[in-house]
Design an enzyme around this catalytic site. Structure first.
Site, PDB file in Angstrom:
ATOM      1  N   THR A  43       3.640   0.947  -2.868  1.00 47.17           N
ATOM      2  CA  THR A  43       3.918   1.096  -4.298  1.00 47.17           C
ATOM      3  C   THR A  43       2.751   1.783  -5.001  1.00 47.17           C
ATOM      4  OG1 THR A  43       5.275  -0.900  -4.256  1.00 47.17           O
ATOM      5  CG2 THR A  43       4.530  -0.150  -6.419  1.00 47.17           C
ATOM      6  N   GLU A  44       1.545   1.412  -4.635  1.00 48.36           N
ATOM      7  CA  GLU A  44       0.354   1.952  -5.287  1.00 48.36           C
ATOM      8  C   GLU A  44       0.094   3.411  -4.933  1.00 48.36           C
ATOM      9  OE1 GLU A  44      -1.586   0.676  -7.575  1.00 48.36           O
ATOM     10  OE2 GLU A  44      -0.855  -1.376  -7.592  1.00 48.36           O
ATOM     11  N   SER A  45       0.198   3.769  -3.642  1.00 47.69           N
ATOM     12  CA  SER A  45      -0.276   5.099  -3.228  1.00 47.69           C
ATOM     13  C   SER A  45       0.586   5.778  -2.175  1.00 47.69           C
ATOM     14  CB  SER A  45      -1.682   4.966  -2.649  1.00 47.69           C
ATOM     15  OG  SER A  45      -1.614   4.267  -1.404  1.00 47.69           O
ATOM     16  N   TYR A  78       7.121  -2.867 -11.501  1.00 42.06           N
ATOM     17  CA  TYR A  78       6.210  -2.915 -10.355  1.00 42.06           C
ATOM     18  C   TYR A  78       6.583  -4.081  -9.428  1.00 42.06           C
ATOM     19  CZ  TYR A  78       1.858  -3.212  -7.701  1.00 42.06           C
ATOM     20  OH  TYR A  78       0.932  -3.268  -6.693  1.00 42.06           O
TER      21      TYR A  78
END
Length: 159
Positions: free
Chosen positions: A60-62, A148
């Site tokens: 999700t982040e990167s 998120y």
């Protein structure tokens, strides 16, 4: 890079630091996405964290891209900001270098582990990684935080 991300605007000195960190990562070279995925999974297992949770956060982040740096100066695969990196260093008992792929994974997984231990639920722990535990406890989840959490929980099924 621009000084805004989503609906947040960051001070010039933060964006300068972010640009410097991005250059350092690109100059050093970074592991492939599949190598980073393996590093995150191995780190999670070693640290007693559900690998599917750590992998879902990292994706999700990167998308496992260790060259990622945000305008907030969130660094690497786990998108850890320097102050959170200091906290993670305290959690693991050694200085972590967020530019280092393995240390970045350790920092992110240490934070996930601590938040899951203290947040009271999976959802609050996931939200706290993104919004901060204090912010979630004081204000509830913002709309982007709810998105998120949904993404992380959905990606957990993939891993």
């Amino acid at each position: 890079m621009p000084n805004t991300f989503l609906h947040y605007t960051y001070p010039d000195h933060i964006v300068r630091d972010a640009n410097a960190n991005k250059r350092a990562l690109l100059d050093a070279g970074v592991p492939s996405r599949s190598q980073m995925q393996a590093i995150v999974a191995d780190t999670a297992r070693k640290m007693g964290v559900d690998p599917s949770l750590a992998l879902a956060h990292a994706f999700t982040e990167s998308s496992f891209n260790h060259a990622s740096v945000s305008p907030a100066n969130a660094i690497g695969t786990m998108q850890v900001i320097p102050s959170s990196g200091e906290w993670a260093s305290d959690l693991v008992g050694r200085k972590l270098n967020l530019l280092d792929p393995e240390d970045n994974a350790v920092a992110g997984v240490a934070i996930i582990r601590q938040l899951q231990r203290t947040a009271g639920s999976l959802d609050i722990g996931v939200a706290a990684y993104y919004q901060g535990l204090g912010g979630v406890q004081r204000n509830g989840m913002k709309e982007d935080t709810k998105d998120y959490v949904a993404k992380v929980k959905n990606y957990m099924k993939r891993f």
